[in-house]
Design a protein around this motif. Structure first.
Motif, PDB file in Angstrom:
ATOM      1  N   LYS A   1       0.797  -1.224   0.000  1.00 54.02           N
ATOM      2  CA  LYS A   1       0.000   0.000   0.000  1.00 54.02           C
ATOM      3  C   LYS A   1       0.835   1.283   0.000  1.00 54.02           C
ATOM      4  CE  LYS A   1      -0.525   0.357   5.040  1.00 54.02           C
ATOM      5  NZ  LYS A   1       0.216   1.640   5.165  1.00 54.02           N
ATOM      6  N   ASP A   2       2.122   1.173   0.278  1.00 57.52           N
ATOM      7  CA  ASP A   2       2.944   2.370   0.409  1.00 57.52           C
ATOM      8  C   ASP A   2       4.011   2.514  -0.663  1.00 57.52           C
ATOM      9  OD1 ASP A   2       1.677   3.200   2.843  1.00 57.52           O
ATOM     10  OD2 ASP A   2       2.854   1.676   3.908  1.00 57.52           O
ATOM     11  N   GLN A   3       4.361   1.433  -1.339  1.00 55.91           N
ATOM     12  CA  GLN A   3       5.462   1.471  -2.286  1.00 55.91           C
ATOM     13  C   GLN A   3       4.923   1.498  -3.719  1.00 55.91           C
ATOM     14  OE1 GLN A   3       9.062  -0.944  -1.246  1.00 55.91           O
ATOM     15  NE2 GLN A   3       7.609  -2.104   0.015  1.00 55.91           N
ATOM     16  N   PRO A   4       5.233   2.530  -4.483  1.00 58.44           N
ATOM     17  CA  PRO A   4       4.809   2.548  -5.884  1.00 58.44           C
ATOM     18  C   PRO A   4       5.475   1.420  -6.647  1.00 58.44           C
ATOM     19  CG  PRO A   4       6.382   4.300  -5.459  1.00 58.44           C
ATOM     20  CD  PRO A   4       6.042   3.712  -4.133  1.00 58.44           C
ATOM     21  N   MET A   5       4.751   0.882  -7.620  1.00 58.52           N
ATOM     22  CA  MET A   5       5.250  -0.247  -8.387  1.00 58.52           C
ATOM     23  C   MET A   5       5.230   0.068  -9.881  1.00 58.52           C
ATOM     24  SD  MET A   5       3.977  -3.705  -6.425  1.00 58.52           S
ATOM     25  CE  MET A   5       2.240  -3.392  -6.109  1.00 58.52           C
ATOM     26  N   ARG A   6       6.215  -0.462 -10.557  1.00 62.48           N
ATOM     27  CA  ARG A   6       6.323  -0.342 -12.001  1.00 62.48           C
ATOM     28  C   ARG A   6       5.904  -1.669 -12.636  1.00 62.48           C
ATOM     29  NH1 ARG A   6       9.420   3.637 -14.356  1.00 62.48           N
ATOM     30  NH2 ARG A   6      10.554   3.935 -12.388  1.00 62.48           N
ATOM     31  N   LEU A   7       5.367  -1.613 -13.855  1.00 60.58           N
ATOM     32  CA  LEU A   7       5.064  -2.838 -14.595  1.00 60.58           C
ATOM     33  C   LEU A   7       6.323  -3.349 -15.277  1.00 60.58           C
ATOM     34  CD1 LEU A   7       3.013  -4.870 -15.859  1.00 60.58           C
ATOM     35  CD2 LEU A   7       2.937  -3.311 -17.812  1.00 60.58           C
ATOM     36  N   TYR A   8       6.557  -4.649 -15.165  1.00 54.85           N
ATOM     37  CA  TYR A   8       7.673  -5.302 -15.834  1.00 54.85           C
ATOM     38  C   TYR A   8       7.161  -6.511 -16.602  1.00 54.85           C
ATOM     39  CZ  TYR A   8      10.577  -2.739 -12.450  1.00 54.85           C
ATOM     40  OH  TYR A   8      11.178  -1.771 -11.690  1.00 54.85           O
ATOM     41  N   SER A   9       7.865  -6.857 -17.666  1.00 55.94           N
ATOM     42  CA  SER A   9       7.613  -8.134 -18.331  1.00 55.94           C
ATOM     43  C   SER A   9       8.912  -8.626 -18.938  1.00 55.94           C
ATOM     44  CB  SER A   9       6.535  -8.006 -19.408  1.00 55.94           C
ATOM     45  OG  SER A   9       6.154  -9.295 -19.867  1.00 55.94           O
ATOM     46  N   SER A  10       9.054  -9.948 -18.981  1.00 49.95           N
ATOM     47  CA  SER A  10      10.274 -10.534 -19.525  1.00 49.95           C
ATOM     48  C   SER A  10       9.987 -11.930 -20.047  1.00 49.95           C
ATOM     49  CB  SER A  10      11.370 -10.597 -18.458  1.00 49.95           C
ATOM     50  OG  SER A  10      10.940 -11.345 -17.332  1.00 49.95           O
ATOM     51  N   LEU A  11      10.829 -12.365 -20.965  1.00 50.26           N
ATOM     52  CA  LEU A  11      10.816 -13.732 -21.485  1.00 50.26           C
ATOM     53  C   LEU A  11      12.202 -14.294 -21.243  1.00 50.26           C
ATOM     54  CD1 LEU A  11       9.607 -16.107 -23.077  1.00 50.26           C
ATOM     55  CD2 LEU A  11      10.231 -14.891 -25.184  1.00 50.26           C
ATOM     56  N   TRP A  12      12.304 -15.409 -20.517  1.00 53.52           N
ATOM     57  CA  TRP A  12      13.614 -15.896 -20.110  1.00 53.52           C
ATOM     58  C   TRP A  12      13.611 -17.411 -19.959  1.00 53.52           C
ATOM     59  CZ3 TRP A  12      13.991 -17.369 -14.668  1.00 53.52           C
ATOM     60  CH2 TRP A  12      12.837 -17.069 -13.925  1.00 53.52           C
ATOM     61  N   ASN A  13      14.804 -17.978 -19.880  1.00 55.97           N
ATOM     62  CA  ASN A  13      14.977 -19.416 -19.744  1.00 55.97           C
ATOM     63  C   ASN A  13      15.041 -19.788 -18.267  1.00 55.97           C
ATOM     64  OD1 ASN A  13      15.568 -22.148 -20.434  1.00 55.97           O
ATOM     65  ND2 ASN A  13      17.713 -21.751 -19.970  1.00 55.97           N
ATOM     66  N   ALA A  14      14.149 -20.695 -17.843  1.00 56.54           N
ATOM     67  CA  ALA A  14      14.127 -21.162 -16.456  1.00 56.54           C
ATOM     68  C   ALA A  14      13.970 -22.679 -16.438  1.00 56.54           C
ATOM     69  CB  ALA A  14      13.000 -20.489 -15.693  1.00 56.54           C
ATOM     70  N   ASP A  15      14.730 -23.362 -17.301  1.00 57.83           N
ATOM     71  CA  ASP A  15      14.506 -24.803 -17.415  1.00 57.83           C
ATOM     72  C   ASP A  15      15.049 -25.597 -16.240  1.00 57.83           C
ATOM     73  OD1 ASP A  15      17.230 -24.848 -17.966  1.00 57.83           O
ATOM     74  OD2 ASP A  15      17.026 -25.671 -19.989  1.00 57.83           O
ATOM     75  N   ASP A  16      15.620 -24.904 -15.248  1.00 57.28           N
ATOM     76  CA  ASP A  16      16.009 -25.602 -14.024  1.00 57.28           C
ATOM     77  C   ASP A  16      14.815 -25.842 -13.100  1.00 57.28           C
ATOM     78  OD1 ASP A  16      15.849 -22.827 -13.657  1.00 57.28           O
ATOM     79  OD2 ASP A  16      17.239 -22.855 -11.963  1.00 57.28           O
ATOM     80  N   TRP A  17      13.644 -25.181 -13.391  1.00 60.85           N
ATOM     81  CA  TRP A  17      12.481 -25.375 -12.530  1.00 60.85           C
ATOM     82  C   TRP A  17      11.129 -25.225 -13.217  1.00 60.85           C
ATOM     83  CZ3 TRP A  17       8.832 -21.511 -11.889  1.00 60.85           C
ATOM     84  CH2 TRP A  17       9.208 -20.233 -12.303  1.00 60.85           C
ATOM     85  N   ALA A  18      11.074 -24.588 -14.372  1.00 55.79           N
ATOM     86  CA  ALA A  18       9.784 -24.135 -14.904  1.00 55.79           C
ATOM     87  C   ALA A  18       8.866 -25.262 -15.368  1.00 55.79           C
ATOM     88  CB  ALA A  18      10.016 -23.155 -16.056  1.00 55.79           C
ATOM     89  N   THR A  19       9.394 -26.304 -15.971  1.00 53.93           N
ATOM     90  CA  THR A  19       8.551 -27.347 -16.553  1.00 53.93           C
ATOM     91  C   THR A  19       8.799 -28.667 -15.832  1.00 53.93           C
ATOM     92  OG1 THR A  19       8.693 -26.223 -18.691  1.00 53.93           O
ATOM     93  CG2 THR A  19       7.874 -28.497 -18.691  1.00 53.93           C
ATOM     94  N   ARG A  20       7.758 -29.128 -15.125  1.00 54.39           N
ATOM     95  CA  ARG A  20       7.833 -30.359 -14.345  1.00 54.39           C
ATOM     96  C   ARG A  20       9.030 -30.331 -13.397  1.00 54.39           C
ATOM     97  NH1 ARG A  20       7.368 -35.472 -18.099  1.00 54.39           N
ATOM     98  NH2 ARG A  20       7.519 -36.435 -16.030  1.00 54.39           N
TER      99      ARG A  20
END
Length: 285
Positions: A180-199
């Motif tokens: 409620k007190d900290q302003p936030m910015r929108l972010y987006s990214s596309l990245w490789n996370a194959d150490d955890w992302a799929t199964r």
């Protein structure tokens, strides 16, 4: 799993869709900055289309030019098609620093023919671990769909095409921090996370399918812009200020959570053997 369409739109959901069409941006060049990945981030079609690509060397990302303190954020996204295993498309609001707040959509890629997993999380004062995960009732690779965050003083509502999938309520009264007190910015990214992302990392990224591409359009921010240490928010920009789910919205939320939720931290007894976190006792968490 139920394949019936979600219940009819409530007044709030019609409002959400209406404000989406009111506030859509037509020019990414004026609203976001491409922040990393070099030429892997591209804006085209007169500023109406943004694409991020991922190859073995790097992914890419962008951020909004403005920070916000409360508002409604919309983005139309078409996710990486085909074999997207190992990839993550992240779309989130975040403040900065070790005690940051954050509101997350993360789309976990999968093998061809297997569904994407929509991973959500809420961080308050640097603490997260509030994960809920969902399948979707459509193929998010086939076309653009609208992913929305409504953030006000009472609650955060995650929505997909106007259908609420998750609510995180302000529970400061029982000692749970709320963003409620900290302003936030929108972010987006596309990245490789194959150490955890799929199964859990069992399925690795198949780089023969690179480059992987996620596409964006229709960014809308009906929100209070933070500037020079204060919120610039007129009455017309605060239409969402007291919005909450009505009975039809609650019905739609239950429909999604019954048929498409695949993980809820509040029900993970192995992770929380002494009982779920305090906020889990609140309706809608």
């Amino acid at each position: 799993m139920s394949k019936l369409p979600p219940p009819a739109l409530s007044a709030l959901h019609a409002f959400l869709l209406f404000t989406f069409f009111l506030t859509v941006s037509s020019d990414f060049t004026s609203d976001v900055d491409l922040t990393w990945g070099g030429q892997r981030g591209q804006i085209s079609d007169g500023g109406r289309l943004l694409q991020l690509s991922l190859d073995k060397a790097s992914g890419a990302g962008f951020q909004s030019k403005h920070e916000y303190l409360y508002g409604k954020i919309d983005m139309q996204i078409k996710l990486v098609p085909g074999n997207s295993a190992g990839t993550v498309t992240a779309y989130y609001l975040s403040s900065q620093g070790p005690t940051h707040d954050e509101i997350d959509f993360e789309f976990l890629g999968n093998e061809t023919g297997q569904p994407y997993i929509l991973h959500t999380n809420v961080f308050t004062q640097g603490k997260g671990n509030r994960e809920q995960q969902f399948y979707l009732w459509f193929d998010p690779r086939a076309d653009f769909h609208t992913y929305s965050i409504l953030w006000n003083q009472q609650q955060i509502i995650f929505s997909v095409d106007g259908t609420p999938i998750r609510v995180f309520r302000n529970a400061q009264g029982v000692g749970i921090p709320y963003p409620k007190d900290q302003p936030m910015r929108l972010y987006s990214s596309l990245w490789n996370a194959d150490d955890w992302a799929t199964r859990g990392g069992l399925i690795k990224t198949d780089w023969t399918h690179a480059p992987f591409i996620a596409s964006y359009r229709g960014f809308g921010a009906d929100a209070c812009v933070w500037s020079s240490g204060r919120s610039l928010c007129s009455a017309t920009k605060a239409r969402w200020w007291a919005q909450s789910l009505d009975s039809n919205g609650a019905q739609k939320l239950k429909w999604v959570q019954k048929n498409y939720m695949i993980y809820n931290y509040c029900r993970d007894t192995k992770r929380f053997p002494q009982g779920p976190p305090k906020e889990c006792s609140l309706s809608g968490i």
